[in-house]
Design a protein around this motif. Structure first.
Motif, PDB file in Angstrom:
ATOM      1  N   PRO A 289       3.710  -1.608  -0.481  1.00  0.00           N
ATOM      2  CA  PRO A 289       2.706  -0.973   0.274  1.00  0.00           C
ATOM      3  C   PRO A 289       3.086   0.353   0.052  1.00  0.00           C
ATOM      4  O   PRO A 289       3.879   1.320  -0.565  1.00  0.00           O
ATOM      5  N   ARG A 290       1.608   1.566   0.462  1.00  0.00           N
ATOM      6  CA  ARG A 290       1.773   2.846   0.283  1.00  0.00           C
ATOM      7  C   ARG A 290       1.263   3.478   1.833  1.00  0.00           C
ATOM      8  O   ARG A 290       1.089   2.537   2.212  1.00  0.00           O
ATOM      9  N   LEU A 291       2.053   4.749   1.678  1.00  0.00           N
ATOM     10  CA  LEU A 291       1.117   5.277   2.977  1.00  0.00           C
ATOM     11  C   LEU A 291       0.118   5.847   3.327  1.00  0.00           C
ATOM     12  O   LEU A 291      -0.973   5.550   1.848  1.00  0.00           O
ATOM     13  N   LYS A 292      -0.275   5.821   4.815  1.00  0.00           N
ATOM     14  CA  LYS A 292      -1.751   5.151   4.409  1.00  0.00           C
ATOM     15  C   LYS A 292      -1.794   6.818   6.051  1.00  0.00           C
ATOM     16  O   LYS A 292      -0.747   7.293   6.184  1.00  0.00           O
ATOM     17  N   PRO A 293      -2.708   7.318   5.578  1.00  0.00           N
ATOM     18  CA  PRO A 293      -3.982   8.043   4.946  1.00  0.00           C
ATOM     19  C   PRO A 293      -3.640   8.213   3.681  1.00  0.00           C
ATOM     20  O   PRO A 293      -2.584   8.379   3.238  1.00  0.00           O
ATOM     21  N   PRO A 294      -5.079   7.468   2.410  1.00  0.00           N
ATOM     22  CA  PRO A 294      -6.234   7.249   2.688  1.00  0.00           C
ATOM     23  C   PRO A 294      -5.797   5.415   3.151  1.00  0.00           C
ATOM     24  O   PRO A 294      -4.743   4.820   2.163  1.00  0.00           O
ATOM     25  N   PHE A 295      -6.976   5.497   4.269  1.00  0.00           N
ATOM     26  CA  PHE A 295      -7.030   3.963   4.550  1.00  0.00           C
ATOM     27  C   PHE A 295      -7.770   2.865   2.914  1.00  0.00           C
ATOM     28  O   PHE A 295      -8.684   3.975   2.165  1.00  0.00           O
ATOM     29  N   PRO A 296      -7.729   2.025   2.969  1.00  0.00           N
ATOM     30  CA  PRO A 296      -8.894   1.155   2.378  1.00  0.00           C
ATOM     31  C   PRO A 296     -10.223   1.249   2.328  1.00  0.00           C
ATOM     32  O   PRO A 296     -10.604   1.150   1.185  1.00  0.00           O
ATOM     33  N   ALA A 297     -10.638   1.331   3.904  1.00  0.00           N
ATOM     34  CA  ALA A 297     -12.218   1.387   3.851  1.00  0.00           C
ATOM     35  C   ALA A 297     -12.646   2.830   2.493  1.00  0.00           C
ATOM     36  O   ALA A 297     -13.959   3.440   2.323  1.00  0.00           O
ATOM     37  N   ALA A 298     -11.781   3.655   2.495  1.00  0.00           N
ATOM     38  CA  ALA A 298     -11.820   4.959   1.961  1.00  0.00           C
ATOM     39  C   ALA A 298     -11.061   4.434   0.675  1.00  0.00           C
ATOM     40  O   ALA A 298     -11.910   4.726  -0.699  1.00  0.00           O
ATOM     41  N   LYS A 299     -10.060   4.152   0.138  1.00  0.00           N
ATOM     42  CA  LYS A 299     -10.028   4.306  -1.367  1.00  0.00           C
ATOM     43  C   LYS A 299      -9.244   2.810  -0.928  1.00  0.00           C
ATOM     44  O   LYS A 299      -7.293   2.965  -0.523  1.00  0.00           O
ATOM     45  N   GLY A 300      -9.288   2.160  -1.474  1.00  0.00           N
ATOM     46  CA  GLY A 300      -8.807   1.157  -2.108  1.00  0.00           C
ATOM     47  C   GLY A 300      -8.690   0.355  -2.813  1.00  0.00           C
ATOM     48  O   GLY A 300      -8.108   1.146  -3.849  1.00  0.00           O
ATOM     49  N   TYR A 301      -8.825  -0.702  -3.699  1.00  0.00           N
ATOM     50  CA  TYR A 301      -9.101  -1.465  -4.874  1.00  0.00           C
ATOM     51  C   TYR A 301      -9.040  -1.120  -5.626  1.00  0.00           C
ATOM     52  O   TYR A 301     -10.857  -0.198  -5.612  1.00  0.00           O
ATOM     53  N   TRP A 302      -9.044  -0.635  -6.941  1.00  0.00           N
ATOM     54  CA  TRP A 302      -9.109   0.761  -7.594  1.00  0.00           C
ATOM     55  C   TRP A 302      -9.391   2.006  -7.355  1.00  0.00           C
ATOM     56  O   TRP A 302     -10.047   2.483  -7.401  1.00  0.00           O
ATOM     57  N   LYS A 303      -8.747   2.443  -6.471  1.00  0.00           N
ATOM     58  CA  LYS A 303      -8.991   3.115  -5.780  1.00  0.00           C
ATOM     59  C   LYS A 303     -11.074   3.624  -4.986  1.00  0.00           C
ATOM     60  O   LYS A 303     -11.119   4.334  -4.522  1.00  0.00           O
ATOM     61  N   LEU A 304     -11.605   2.663  -4.634  1.00  0.00           N
ATOM     62  CA  LEU A 304     -12.751   2.261  -4.294  1.00  0.00           C
ATOM     63  C   LEU A 304     -12.870   1.646  -2.788  1.00  0.00           C
ATOM     64  O   LEU A 304     -11.575   1.067  -2.671  1.00  0.00           O
ATOM     65  N   PRO A 305     -13.919   2.055  -2.324  1.00  0.00           N
ATOM     66  CA  PRO A 305     -13.998   1.181  -1.040  1.00  0.00           C
ATOM     67  C   PRO A 305     -13.738  -0.209  -0.750  1.00  0.00           C
ATOM     68  O   PRO A 305     -14.104  -0.756  -1.161  1.00  0.00           O
ATOM     69  N   THR A 306     -13.060  -0.854   0.318  1.00  0.00           N
ATOM     70  CA  THR A 306     -12.296  -1.932   0.070  1.00  0.00           C
ATOM     71  C   THR A 306     -12.555  -2.113   1.928  1.00  0.00           C
ATOM     72  O   THR A 306     -11.415  -1.225   2.446  1.00  0.00           O
ATOM     73  N   ASN A 307     -12.726  -3.683   1.733  1.00  0.00           N
ATOM     74  CA  ASN A 307     -12.407  -3.609   3.394  1.00  0.00           C
ATOM     75  C   ASN A 307     -11.406  -5.685   3.382  1.00  0.00           C
ATOM     76  O   ASN A 307     -11.743  -5.606   1.794  1.00  0.00           O
ATOM     77  N   ILE A 308     -10.509  -5.405   4.171  1.00  0.00           N
ATOM     78  CA  ILE A 308      -9.165  -6.948   3.800  1.00  0.00           C
ATOM     79  C   ILE A 308     -10.070  -7.383   5.671  1.00  0.00           C
ATOM     80  O   ILE A 308      -9.043  -7.106   6.720  1.00  0.00           O
ATOM     81  N   ASN A 309     -10.530  -8.209   5.684  1.00  0.00           N
ATOM     82  CA  ASN A 309     -10.280  -9.451   6.693  1.00  0.00           C
ATOM     83  C   ASN A 309      -9.576 -10.907   6.158  1.00  0.00           C
ATOM     84  O   ASN A 309      -9.736 -11.278   4.798  1.00  0.00           O
ATOM     85  N   ASN A 310      -8.565 -11.481   7.193  1.00  0.00           N
ATOM     86  CA  ASN A 310      -8.284 -12.648   6.790  1.00  0.00           C
ATOM     87  C   ASN A 310      -9.167 -13.881   6.466  1.00  0.00           C
ATOM     88  O   ASN A 310     -11.086 -13.576   7.115  1.00  0.00           O
TER      89      ASN A 310
END
Length: 584
Positions: A289-310
């Motif tokens: 893991p890394r520290l948040k923020p930034p949250f994945p919604a702003a910088k996630g997968y490849w530092k692009l907006p990402t949403n994660i749900n199960n």
């Protein structure tokens, strides 16, 4: 006539494939051209597998056979498929029917009813109609508003509002946006997501498509643990069929919206349940893991907006759009809306998957649906939330299953694992088991988690060996507080929960181990021994079962156990029909 055999992992493990093969052989041998053999996923009654459903030509269920091993198939073929009369002896009992009748199935609505490898069966149940409606008639904001009205919260553990996450990624600019599904189900005793993937993969795909439209994403990724080969295989079939139908790929439903999904098989690291660790693994890095923020919604997968749900979260979405957000919100409570899937495991009579409205008391789940404790022993506690959760004791069995009420007990709803424990469970050893798991699964990035869990485990191991010291309980509490405050991610922050809840509710067991050198539940090997009482009839059954020859005695006379030889395996106790072997 159609014969459908449940072939989820639980069914296959109990012999469903052999049962299916025997049906196919006999149907071909007897030239029963009017009989079709098919498969389905797990319907949830895992304790009754292998399950075989026989449907009439009009689609009506005629008989449900349970625990149908291959040697029983010939009788069913002869009497039912040929003779027209179901074999009542093998059909599900009225009592077992209540396991399903007391549930409210939304996520599991199709599991055990359709063939997960045939998209047409999903479409016949209304599949992909919700996605079509959303993409062709609604705006992104309207979609998010429906999810907001439904009150759907993330079913992966934290219970964060789904609409908020979707809105956050929609609001962030990016050359590409991603919808990610966390299917890395790592909790011991949890198998909710696996059953959905194996039994109704299209519900996940459709939910991700709708989420992708709402967020403005064009690519989805399913991060699934590699230990789920059947789930991955069925997902791949489902995705290929969806592409052939035009439900995945370019210009969905004749619009300019494009969305496709791929699978990433993970290596089975529990820490990858934390979203930033999951993203690191997706990118080919070690799952840390890394520290948040930034949250994945702003910088996630490849530092692009990402949403994660199960998986469970996404699988709710098609139902919500087919029935309305208000219909989903009408189930559950004011703050915990909808239904929740739980995996009942441990010392429970009816182990399997259950889906119930949020707010139902624990007692109704464990006794009303699960049938109570095996061998009618006393209920002691239930572990909820897996290694990140805690133990809820018998005196709190009336606790409603909501995020808020479960949190008050010190446990969490988590992804939905419920491990039931009886009077013979040692709570100290249970805490040791879960801490051993989290210690091994720690990525090691932060000192509090890497070293703190190791030190707590060392103390628990000493206590269960009868080598506990005065002050150990207080030291465990002190270490737990420091780990919770100092760990970087959810794994470390929640790792002490099983220890803290067992100390909170079962402190006497810790004290017995430390000060009296006894295990209250007579479970810890180092603190027990076996004795043979005067009830012994001298039958010799225990001596024959003993793997080390620790039992001796003349025939028809009371036997004895040599404590210096005994390895405390318990075989003698299991084999005695006269209740003459006692754990002391």
């Amino acid at each position: 006539m159609k014969v459908v055999i449940g072939q989820g992992s639980c069914g296959i493990a109990t012999g469903a494939k052999k049962t299916s093969n025997e049906f196919e052989r006999l149907v071909a041998e007897k030239k029963l051209d009017n009989v079709v053999i098919d498969k389905t996923g797990c319907i949830g009654t895992c304790y009754l597998e292998p399950i075989v459903d026989v449907y009439k030509d009009n689609g009506e269920l005629e008989a449900r056979y349970v625990k149908l091993q291959p040697e029983k198939v010939a009788e069913v073929v002869e009497k039912h498929l040929i003779g027209g009369e179901p074999v009542a002896e093998y059909t599900i009992s009225e009592e077992d029917k209540t396991f399903l009748s007391q549930q409210r199935r939304v996520v599991l609505r199709n599991c055990g009813l359709i063939n997960p490898e045939k998209i047409d069966e999903y479409i016949a149940k209304g599949g992909y109609e919700a996605a079509k409606k959303v993409i062709t008639t609604m705006t992104q904001d309207e979609v998010i508003e429906v999810v907001k009205v439904s009150g759907l919260r993330g079913r992966g553990g934290a219970g964060f509002p789904t609409w908020f996450k979707w809105n956050a990624i929609k609001s962030n600019a990016g050359a590409q946006k991603y919808m990610v599904c966390n299917a890395d189900e790592g909790d011991p005793g949890a198998f909710m997501d696996r059953s959905v993937l194996e039994g109704d993969p299209h519900s996940l795909l459709e939910g991700m498509i709708i989420g992708g439209f709402a967020a403005g994403a064009t690519e989805g990724v399913i991060y699934c643990r590699a230990e789920y080969p059947l789930a991955i295989a069925r997902l791949e079939i489902a995705m290929e069929q969806a592409r052939e139908k035009g439900f995945l790929g370019k210009n969905l439903f004749g619009t300019d919206f494009s969305f496709d999904i791929r699978i990433k098989a993970g290596a089975g690291a529990f820490v990858c349940g934390e979203e930033t660790a999951l993203i690191a693994s997706l990118e080919g890095e070690r799952g840390m893991p890394r520290l948040k923020p930034p949250f994945p919604a702003a910088k996630g997968y490849w530092k692009l907006p990402t949403n994660i749900n199960n998986v469970e979260t996404y699988a709710n979405v098609p139902w919500i759009f087919a029935n309305g957000g208000e219909a989903f919100a009408a189930m559950g409570t004011a703050q915990s809306k909808g239904t929740k899937v739980f995996a009942l495991a441990g010392k429970i009579k009816k182990g399997g998957l259950v889906e119930v409205p949020m707010g139902l008391p624990l007692k109704e789940v464990i006794y009303g649906i699960g049938g109570g404790i095996k061998n009618d022993k006393n209920f002691k506690a239930v572990q909820m939330g897996g290694p990140s959760g805690g133990c809820i004791p018998a005196q709190l069995i009336d606790t409603p299953v909501t995020y808020e009420d479960i949190n008050k007990t010190g446990a969490i709803v988590g992804s939905g694992g419920m491990i039931v424990m009886d009077e013979n469970t040692c709570m100290v050893d249970m805490a040791r088991y879960f801490l051993d798991f989290t210690k091994k699964e720690s990525c090691g990035k932060c000192n509090y988690c890497r070293i703190g869990t190791k030190r707590m485990l060392e103390i628990l191991e000493r206590i269960t060996r009868g080598e506990g010291k005065d002050g150990d309980i207080e030291l465990l509490e002190e270490l737990a507080g420091k780990i919770k405050d100092g760990a970087m991610c959810g794994l470390g922050q929640t790792a002490p929960n099983p220890v803290l809840t067992t100390i909170r509710y079962f402190r006497n067991e810790y004290e017995d181990h430390i000060y009296n050198h006894t295990c209250t539940a007579k479970s810890c090997k180092a603190l027990i021994h076996y004795e043979i009482t005067d009830n012994c009839k001298g039958c010799g059954a225990c001596a024959r079962k003993c793997p080390v020859g620790a039992i001796s005695g003349e025939k028809k006379k009371v036997h004895s156990i040599d404590p210096n030889v005994c390895i405390k395996c318990g075989k003698c106790e299991e084999s005695c029909k006269f209740d003459a072997v006692k754990r002391v």
